[in-house]
Scaffold this motif. Structure first.
Motif, PDB file in Angstrom:
ATOM      1  N   ASN A  50       0.826  -1.215   0.000  1.00 26.15           N
ATOM      2  CA  ASN A  50       0.000   0.000   0.000  1.00 26.15           C
ATOM      3  C   ASN A  50       0.861   1.267   0.000  1.00 26.15           C
ATOM      4  OD1 ASN A  50      -2.282  -1.540   0.055  1.00 26.15           O
ATOM      5  ND2 ASN A  50      -2.929  -1.000   2.122  1.00 26.15           N
ATOM      6  N   ARG A  51       1.953   1.233   0.751  1.00 31.77           N
ATOM      7  CA  ARG A  51       2.835   2.409   0.829  1.00 31.77           C
ATOM      8  C   ARG A  51       3.379   2.747  -0.565  1.00 31.77           C
ATOM      9  NH1 ARG A  51       6.321   0.603   4.310  1.00 31.77           N
ATOM     10  NH2 ARG A  51       5.373   1.441   6.197  1.00 31.77           N
ATOM     11  N   ASP A  52       3.740   1.700  -1.301  1.00 27.54           N
ATOM     12  CA  ASP A  52       4.276   1.904  -2.645  1.00 27.54           C
ATOM     13  C   ASP A  52       3.184   2.430  -3.586  1.00 27.54           C
ATOM     14  OD1 ASP A  52       6.528   1.447  -4.557  1.00 27.54           O
ATOM     15  OD2 ASP A  52       5.061   0.110  -5.481  1.00 27.54           O
ATOM     16  N   ILE A  53       1.982   1.890  -3.453  1.00 24.08           N
ATOM     17  CA  ILE A  53       0.870   2.358  -4.297  1.00 24.08           C
ATOM     18  C   ILE A  53       0.540   3.814  -3.955  1.00 24.08           C
ATOM     19  CG2 ILE A  53      -1.612   2.065  -4.736  1.00 24.08           C
ATOM     20  CD1 ILE A  53      -1.119  -0.983  -4.635  1.00 24.08           C
ATOM     21  N   LEU A  54       0.604   4.141  -2.675  1.00 28.20           N
ATOM     22  CA  LEU A  54       0.360   5.519  -2.255  1.00 28.20           C
ATOM     23  C   LEU A  54       1.355   6.462  -2.931  1.00 28.20           C
ATOM     24  CD1 LEU A  54      -1.249   7.397  -0.387  1.00 28.20           C
ATOM     25  CD2 LEU A  54       0.364   6.851   1.445  1.00 28.20           C
ATOM     26  N   ARG A  55       2.614   6.042  -2.985  1.00 24.48           N
ATOM     27  CA  ARG A  55       3.633   6.846  -3.690  1.00 24.48           C
ATOM     28  C   ARG A  55       3.226   7.017  -5.152  1.00 24.48           C
ATOM     29  NH1 ARG A  55       7.947   4.340  -0.295  1.00 24.48           N
ATOM     30  NH2 ARG A  55       7.841   2.477  -1.594  1.00 24.48           N
ATOM     31  N   GLY A  56       2.732   5.936  -5.736  1.00 27.84           N
ATOM     32  CA  GLY A  56       2.287   5.983  -7.137  1.00 27.84           C
ATOM     33  C   GLY A  56       1.129   6.957  -7.311  1.00 27.84           C
ATOM     34  N   LEU A  57       0.188   6.934  -6.366  1.00 24.70           N
ATOM     35  CA  LEU A  57      -0.961   7.853  -6.442  1.00 24.70           C
ATOM     36  C   LEU A  57      -0.490   9.297  -6.326  1.00 24.70           C
ATOM     37  CD1 LEU A  57      -3.535   5.917  -4.212  1.00 24.70           C
ATOM     38  CD2 LEU A  57      -3.835   6.479  -6.635  1.00 24.70           C
ATOM     39  N   GLN A  58       0.601   9.478  -5.575  1.00 28.36           N
ATOM     40  CA  GLN A  58       1.112  10.839  -5.375  1.00 28.36           C
ATOM     41  C   GLN A  58       2.038  11.286  -6.511  1.00 28.36           C
ATOM     42  OE1 GLN A  58       2.637   9.938  -1.529  1.00 28.36           O
ATOM     43  NE2 GLN A  58       0.905  10.846  -0.435  1.00 28.36           N
ATOM     44  N   GLY A  59       2.157  10.451  -7.545  1.00 25.81           N
ATOM     45  CA  GLY A  59       2.893  10.872  -8.739  1.00 25.81           C
ATOM     46  C   GLY A  59       4.294  10.305  -8.866  1.00 25.81           C
ATOM     47  N   GLU A  60       4.721   9.499  -7.887  1.00 26.49           N
ATOM     48  CA  GLU A  60       6.044   8.874  -8.017  1.00 26.49           C
ATOM     49  C   GLU A  60       5.913   7.519  -8.716  1.00 26.49           C
ATOM     50  OE1 GLU A  60       8.293   8.808  -4.317  1.00 26.49           O
ATOM     51  OE2 GLU A  60       7.032  10.462  -3.638  1.00 26.49           O
TER      52      GLU A  60
END
Ligand code: 89Y
Length: 339
Positions: free
Chosen positions: A294-304
Protein backbone atom coordinates in the motif's frame (compact mmCIF):
# COMPACT_ATOMS: atom_id res chain seq x y z
CA UNK A 1 -5.72 10.52 -0.22
CA UNK A 2 -9.43 9.90 0.12
CA UNK A 3 -10.01 6.22 -0.50
CA UNK A 4 -13.23 4.19 -0.64
CA UNK A 5 -13.15 0.48 0.11
CA UNK A 6 -15.19 -1.56 -2.36
CA UNK A 7 -15.97 -4.98 -0.90
CA UNK A 8 -15.80 -5.83 2.78
CA UNK A 9 -15.00 -9.57 2.86
CA UNK A 10 -12.01 -11.49 4.24
CA UNK A 11 -9.21 -9.42 2.69
CA UNK A 12 -10.79 -6.04 3.53
CA UNK A 13 -10.29 -6.86 7.21
CA UNK A 14 -6.52 -6.60 6.64
CA UNK A 15 -6.39 -4.16 3.74
CA UNK A 16 -8.17 -1.47 5.80
CA UNK A 17 -5.94 -1.57 8.91
CA UNK A 18 -2.92 -1.73 6.59
CA UNK A 19 -4.05 1.58 5.02
CA UNK A 20 -4.58 2.97 8.50
CA UNK A 21 -0.88 2.35 9.29
CA UNK A 22 0.02 5.00 6.68
CA UNK A 23 0.12 8.79 7.04
CA UNK A 24 -1.96 10.80 4.63
CA UNK A 25 -4.67 8.23 3.91
CA UNK A 26 -8.30 8.66 4.84
CA UNK A 27 -10.77 5.82 4.31
CA UNK A 28 -13.94 7.78 3.71
CA UNK A 29 -16.42 5.07 2.72
CA UNK A 30 -17.05 1.35 2.57
CA UNK A 31 -19.23 -0.44 0.03
CA UNK A 32 -20.76 -3.90 0.07
CA UNK A 33 -23.77 -5.08 -1.92
CA UNK A 34 -25.06 -6.32 1.46
CA UNK A 35 -25.37 -3.14 3.48
CA UNK A 36 -25.11 -4.81 6.90
CA UNK A 37 -21.68 -6.20 5.95
CA UNK A 38 -20.42 -2.74 4.99
CA UNK A 39 -21.88 -1.33 8.21
CA UNK A 40 -20.11 -3.92 10.33
CA UNK A 41 -16.71 -3.16 8.75
CA UNK A 42 -17.34 0.61 8.89
CA UNK A 43 -18.05 0.38 12.58
CA UNK A 44 -15.04 -1.81 13.31
CA UNK A 45 -12.62 0.53 11.48
CA UNK A 46 -14.34 3.89 12.10
CA UNK A 47 -15.22 4.51 8.45
CA UNK A 48 -17.76 7.36 8.26
CA UNK A 49 -19.87 6.43 5.20
CA UNK A 50 -21.52 3.21 4.05
CA UNK A 51 -22.94 2.26 0.62
CA UNK A 52 -24.64 -0.71 -0.98
CA UNK A 53 -24.71 0.98 -4.38
CA UNK A 54 -21.52 1.80 -6.26
CA UNK A 55 -23.10 4.52 -8.37
CA UNK A 56 -24.18 6.49 -5.31
CA UNK A 57 -20.75 6.01 -3.78
CA UNK A 58 -19.05 7.44 -6.85
CA UNK A 59 -21.59 10.23 -7.15
CA UNK A 60 -21.65 11.40 -3.54
CA UNK A 61 -18.05 10.99 -2.36
CA UNK A 62 -15.06 13.14 -3.29
CA UNK A 63 -12.57 10.36 -3.98
CA UNK A 64 -8.97 10.10 -5.08
CA UNK A 65 -9.19 6.37 -5.42
CA UNK A 66 -11.25 3.24 -4.92
CA UNK A 67 -9.69 0.08 -3.55
CA UNK A 68 -11.51 -2.91 -5.05
CA UNK A 69 -11.48 -5.92 -2.72
CA UNK A 70 -14.32 -7.91 -4.26
CA UNK A 71 -14.38 -11.26 -6.07
CA UNK A 72 -12.65 -11.22 -9.44
CA UNK A 73 -15.79 -11.06 -11.59
CA UNK A 74 -16.64 -7.54 -10.45
CA UNK A 75 -13.11 -6.11 -10.91
CA UNK A 76 -13.65 -4.98 -14.55
CA UNK A 77 -17.11 -3.55 -13.81
CA UNK A 78 -16.06 -1.44 -10.84
CA UNK A 79 -12.82 -0.39 -12.55
CA UNK A 80 -14.73 0.92 -15.55
CA UNK A 81 -17.27 2.76 -13.38
CA UNK A 82 -14.56 4.48 -11.33
CA UNK A 83 -12.39 5.30 -14.35
CA UNK A 84 -15.32 6.91 -16.15
CA UNK A 85 -15.78 9.19 -13.15
CA UNK A 86 -12.09 10.12 -13.15
CA UNK A 87 -11.36 8.15 -9.98
CA UNK A 88 -8.06 6.22 -9.70
CA UNK A 89 -8.29 2.47 -9.17
CA UNK A 90 -6.52 -0.10 -7.03
CA UNK A 91 -7.63 -3.66 -7.57
CA UNK A 92 -6.83 -6.91 -5.77
CA UNK A 93 -5.17 -9.70 -7.69
CA UNK A 94 -6.03 -11.49 -9.88
CA UNK A 95 -6.72 -8.47 -12.06
CA UNK A 96 -9.46 -10.19 -14.05
CA UNK A 97 -10.92 -13.60 -14.83
CA UNK A 98 -9.60 -13.53 -18.40
CA UNK A 99 -6.77 -12.04 -20.37
CA UNK A 100 -9.19 -10.05 -22.55
CA UNK A 101 -10.93 -8.50 -19.52
CA UNK A 102 -7.58 -7.51 -18.01
CA UNK A 103 -6.70 -5.84 -21.31
CA UNK A 104 -9.99 -3.91 -21.20
CA UNK A 105 -9.30 -2.71 -17.65
CA UNK A 106 -5.90 -1.36 -18.66
CA UNK A 107 -7.43 0.24 -21.72
CA UNK A 108 -10.31 1.97 -19.94
CA UNK A 109 -8.02 3.43 -17.26
CA UNK A 110 -5.60 4.69 -19.91
CA UNK A 111 -8.42 6.18 -21.97
CA UNK A 112 -9.93 7.97 -18.98
CA UNK A 113 -6.51 9.14 -17.78
CA UNK A 114 -6.76 7.56 -14.33
CA UNK A 115 -4.05 5.68 -12.48
CA UNK A 116 -4.46 1.94 -12.14
CA UNK A 117 -2.66 -0.31 -9.66
CA UNK A 118 -2.98 -3.96 -8.75
CA UNK A 119 -2.59 -4.88 -5.12
CA UNK A 120 0.08 -7.55 -5.68
CA UNK A 121 1.66 -7.97 -2.27
CA UNK A 122 3.79 -11.17 -2.33
CA UNK A 123 6.78 -9.34 -3.84
CA UNK A 124 6.56 -7.00 -0.83
CA UNK A 125 7.09 -9.78 1.72
CA UNK A 126 10.15 -9.03 3.86
CA UNK A 127 11.90 -12.37 3.10
CA UNK A 128 11.32 -11.97 -0.66
CA UNK A 129 12.74 -8.41 -0.59
CA UNK A 130 15.80 -9.71 1.33
CA UNK A 131 16.27 -12.49 -1.21
CA UNK A 132 16.15 -10.00 -4.08
CA UNK A 133 18.73 -7.83 -2.34
CA UNK A 134 21.00 -10.84 -1.87
CA UNK A 135 20.69 -11.82 -5.55
CA UNK A 136 21.50 -8.24 -6.58
CA UNK A 137 24.53 -8.16 -4.24
CA UNK A 138 26.27 -10.63 -6.55
CA UNK A 139 27.15 -12.99 -3.68
CA UNK A 140 26.04 -16.06 -5.67
CA UNK A 141 27.36 -14.76 -8.99
CA UNK A 142 25.16 -15.10 -12.06
CA UNK A 143 21.91 -16.94 -11.24
CA UNK A 144 21.24 -19.72 -13.77
CA UNK A 145 18.45 -21.78 -12.19
CA UNK A 146 15.66 -21.34 -9.63
CA UNK A 147 12.84 -23.21 -7.96
CA UNK A 148 9.93 -21.19 -6.56
CA UNK A 149 7.57 -23.27 -4.51
CA UNK A 150 4.16 -22.76 -2.92
CA UNK A 151 2.93 -26.24 -1.95
CA UNK A 152 0.53 -26.48 0.95
CA UNK A 153 -2.30 -28.39 2.58
CA UNK A 154 -3.68 -25.28 4.35
CA UNK A 155 -7.52 -25.33 4.45
CA UNK A 156 -7.70 -22.33 2.16
CA UNK A 157 -11.40 -22.80 1.35
CA UNK A 158 -12.48 -22.21 4.99
CA UNK A 159 -11.76 -18.46 4.83
CA UNK A 160 -12.37 -18.05 1.10
CA UNK A 161 -15.11 -20.55 0.12
CA UNK A 162 -15.61 -18.98 -3.34
CA UNK A 163 -12.17 -20.27 -4.35
CA UNK A 164 -13.67 -23.77 -4.51
CA UNK A 165 -16.12 -22.55 -7.17
CA UNK A 166 -13.50 -21.17 -9.58
CA UNK A 167 -13.07 -23.11 -12.83
CA UNK A 168 -9.52 -21.73 -12.89
CA UNK A 169 -8.23 -21.86 -9.34
CA UNK A 170 -4.61 -22.24 -8.37
CA UNK A 171 -2.94 -20.39 -11.23
CA UNK A 172 -5.21 -17.38 -10.82
CA UNK A 173 -5.16 -17.39 -7.01
CA UNK A 174 -1.63 -18.31 -5.92
CA UNK A 175 -0.15 -18.45 -9.41
CA UNK A 176 -0.73 -14.70 -9.77
CA UNK A 177 1.48 -14.19 -6.72
CA UNK A 178 4.08 -16.86 -7.41
CA UNK A 179 4.58 -15.91 -11.06
CA UNK A 180 4.81 -12.25 -10.06
CA UNK A 181 7.53 -13.19 -7.55
CA UNK A 182 9.38 -14.96 -10.40
CA UNK A 183 9.22 -11.80 -12.52
CA UNK A 184 10.28 -9.65 -9.57
CA UNK A 185 13.31 -11.85 -8.87
CA UNK A 186 14.37 -12.88 -12.37
CA UNK A 187 12.80 -10.52 -14.91
CA UNK A 188 10.51 -11.43 -17.78
CA UNK A 189 9.96 -14.90 -19.21
CA UNK A 190 10.68 -15.80 -22.80
CA UNK A 191 8.67 -19.03 -22.88
CA UNK A 192 6.90 -21.48 -20.59
CA UNK A 193 5.44 -24.96 -20.34
CA UNK A 194 2.79 -25.79 -17.76
CA UNK A 195 0.99 -28.86 -16.44
CA UNK A 196 -2.02 -28.73 -14.13
CA UNK A 197 -4.27 -31.18 -12.36
CA UNK A 198 -7.03 -31.37 -9.79
CA UNK A 199 -6.48 -33.60 -6.76
CA UNK A 200 -9.26 -32.38 -4.44
CA UNK A 201 -12.55 -33.71 -5.90
CA UNK A 202 -14.60 -31.18 -3.92
CA UNK A 203 -13.43 -28.15 -5.93
CA UNK A 204 -14.04 -27.08 -9.52
CA UNK A 205 -10.63 -25.87 -10.67
CA UNK A 206 -7.07 -27.17 -10.69
CA UNK A 207 -5.24 -27.31 -7.37
CA UNK A 208 -1.81 -28.33 -8.70
CA UNK A 209 0.22 -26.44 -11.31
CA UNK A 210 3.83 -26.79 -12.41
CA UNK A 211 5.26 -24.08 -14.63
CA UNK A 212 8.70 -24.28 -16.21
CA UNK A 213 9.91 -20.97 -17.62
CA UNK A 214 12.95 -19.95 -19.59
CA UNK A 215 13.52 -16.36 -18.57
CA UNK A 216 14.82 -13.77 -21.04
CA UNK A 217 18.10 -13.83 -19.08
CA UNK A 218 18.40 -17.53 -19.89
CA UNK A 219 17.69 -18.60 -16.29
CA UNK A 220 15.52 -21.70 -15.90
CA UNK A 221 12.76 -21.10 -13.38
CA UNK A 222 10.51 -23.84 -12.10
CA UNK A 223 7.44 -22.51 -10.29
CA UNK A 224 5.41 -25.18 -8.51
CA UNK A 225 2.17 -24.65 -6.64
CA UNK A 226 -0.31 -26.94 -4.95
CA UNK A 227 -3.08 -26.87 -2.36
CA UNK A 228 -3.11 -30.67 -2.19
CA UNK A 229 0.29 -31.13 -0.53
CA UNK A 230 0.49 -32.92 2.80
CA UNK A 231 4.08 -32.27 3.78
CA UNK A 232 6.16 -32.81 6.90
CA UNK A 233 6.42 -29.05 7.33
CA UNK A 234 3.39 -26.92 6.39
CA UNK A 235 4.82 -23.68 5.03
CA UNK A 236 1.65 -21.67 4.29
CA UNK A 237 1.72 -18.83 3.38
CA UNK A 238 5.45 -18.70 2.65
CA UNK A 239 6.88 -18.91 -0.85
CA UNK A 240 10.06 -20.98 -0.72
CA UNK A 241 12.81 -20.23 -3.20
CA UNK A 242 16.13 -21.85 -4.17
CA UNK A 243 18.34 -19.83 -6.50
CA UNK A 244 21.54 -21.29 -7.90
CA UNK A 245 24.26 -19.05 -9.27
CA UNK A 246 27.78 -19.42 -10.62
CA UNK A 247 29.32 -18.67 -7.20
CA UNK A 248 26.78 -20.17 -4.81
CA UNK A 249 23.13 -20.51 -3.91
CA UNK A 250 20.44 -18.74 -1.90
CA UNK A 251 17.76 -20.75 -0.14
CA UNK A 252 14.72 -19.03 1.29
CA UNK A 253 13.21 -21.76 3.36
CA UNK A 254 10.69 -22.38 6.14
CA UNK A 255 10.31 -19.99 9.09
CA UNK A 256 11.78 -17.07 7.10
CA UNK A 257 15.29 -18.51 7.07
CA UNK A 258 17.52 -17.28 4.24
CA UNK A 259 20.65 -19.39 3.69
CA UNK A 260 23.55 -18.17 1.59
CA UNK A 261 25.93 -20.87 0.45
CA UNK A 262 29.25 -20.31 -1.29
CA UNK A 263 32.37 -22.48 -1.48
CA UNK A 264 33.28 -20.91 1.89
CA UNK A 265 30.22 -22.40 3.63
CA UNK A 266 26.66 -21.48 4.57
CA UNK A 267 25.39 -18.39 6.42
CA UNK A 268 21.84 -18.26 7.79
CA UNK A 269 19.67 -15.31 8.73
CA UNK A 270 16.04 -14.99 9.74
CA UNK A 271 13.95 -12.29 8.09
CA UNK A 272 10.75 -11.93 10.06
CA UNK A 273 7.79 -9.84 8.93
CA UNK A 274 6.56 -6.93 11.09
CA UNK A 275 3.85 -8.43 13.31
CA UNK A 276 1.10 -5.78 13.38
CA UNK A 277 -1.50 -6.38 16.08
CA UNK A 278 -4.35 -6.59 13.54
CA UNK A 279 -2.92 -9.37 11.40
CA UNK A 280 -4.00 -13.01 11.45
CA UNK A 281 -0.92 -15.00 12.58
CA UNK A 282 -1.78 -17.79 10.11
CA UNK A 283 -1.22 -15.27 7.28
CA UNK A 284 1.42 -13.10 9.03
CA UNK A 285 3.97 -12.67 6.24
CA UNK A 286 1.24 -11.87 3.69
CA UNK A 287 -0.82 -9.53 5.87
CA UNK A 288 2.30 -7.65 6.94
CA UNK A 289 3.34 -7.11 3.31
CA UNK A 290 0.04 -5.34 2.60
CA UNK A 291 1.38 -2.25 4.41
CA UNK A 292 4.48 -2.10 2.20
CA UNK A 293 2.48 -2.74 -0.95
CA UNK A 294 0.00 0.00 0.00
CA UNK A 295 2.84 2.41 0.83
CA UNK A 296 4.28 1.90 -2.65
CA UNK A 297 0.87 2.36 -4.30
CA UNK A 298 0.36 5.52 -2.26
CA UNK A 299 3.63 6.85 -3.69
CA UNK A 300 2.29 5.98 -7.14
CA UNK A 301 -0.96 7.85 -6.44
CA UNK A 302 1.11 10.84 -5.38
CA UNK A 303 2.89 10.87 -8.74
CA UNK A 304 6.04 8.87 -8.02
CA UNK A 305 7.00 5.57 -9.61
CA UNK A 306 5.29 2.51 -8.12
CA UNK A 307 5.96 -1.18 -8.75
CA UNK A 308 2.60 -2.86 -9.06
CA UNK A 309 0.99 -0.72 -11.74
CA UNK A 310 -1.68 -2.22 -13.99
CA UNK A 311 0.83 -2.26 -16.85
CA UNK A 312 3.39 -4.13 -14.80
CA UNK A 313 0.85 -6.60 -13.45
CA UNK A 314 -0.43 -7.24 -16.94
CA UNK A 315 2.84 -9.11 -17.59
CA UNK A 316 1.98 -11.39 -14.66
CA UNK A 317 -1.57 -11.84 -15.96
CA UNK A 318 -0.03 -12.86 -19.29
CA UNK A 319 2.02 -15.58 -17.57
CA UNK A 320 -1.06 -16.92 -15.77
CA UNK A 321 -3.12 -17.25 -18.95
CA UNK A 322 -0.17 -18.45 -21.03
CA UNK A 323 0.24 -21.20 -18.41
CA UNK A 324 -3.41 -22.23 -18.86
CA UNK A 325 -2.94 -22.21 -22.61
CA UNK A 326 0.13 -24.45 -22.30
CA UNK A 327 -1.68 -26.82 -19.93
CA UNK A 328 -4.60 -27.03 -22.38
CA UNK A 329 -2.56 -27.55 -25.54
CA UNK A 330 0.52 -29.32 -24.17
CA UNK A 331 2.64 -26.77 -26.02
CA UNK A 332 5.46 -24.44 -25.10
CA UNK A 333 4.12 -20.87 -25.16
CA UNK A 334 6.39 -18.10 -26.38
CA UNK A 335 5.30 -15.00 -24.52
CA UNK A 336 6.05 -12.59 -27.34
CA UNK A 337 3.42 -14.41 -29.44
CA UNK A 338 0.82 -14.63 -26.66
CA UNK A 339 -2.02 -12.14 -26.88
O1 89Y B 1 -6.20 -15.68 -2.03
C1 89Y B 1 -4.88 -15.97 -1.69
C2 89Y B 1 -3.95 -14.87 -1.52
O2 89Y B 1 -3.99 -13.83 -2.15
O3 89Y B 1 -3.00 -15.19 -0.59
C3 89Y B 1 -3.26 -16.46 -0.03
C4 89Y B 1 -4.71 -16.73 -0.39
O4 89Y B 1 -5.51 -16.20 0.64
C5 89Y B 1 -5.09 -18.18 -0.55
O5 89Y B 1 -4.41 -18.78 -1.58
Amino acid sequence: MRIAIVGTGFWARYQIPAWQELEGVEIVAAYNRTRSKAEEIAQRFSIPNVYDNIESLLLKEELDCIDIITDVDTHPVFTKMAAERGVNVICQKPMAASFALAQEMIHVCRKQGVKFFVHENFRWQAPIRALKKAINSGVIGEPFKAGVSFCSGFPVFDNQPFLAELEQFILTDIGSHVLDVCRFLFGEADNLRCMTRRVNPAIKGEDVANVLMEMQSGLHCFAEMSYASILEKESFPQTLVLVEGTKGSLHLTNDFVLKTTTRQGTLSEIIKPVLYDWLDPAYAVVHSSIVDCNRDILRGLQGEAAETTGDDNFETVKLVFAAYESARTGKVIHLKNFS
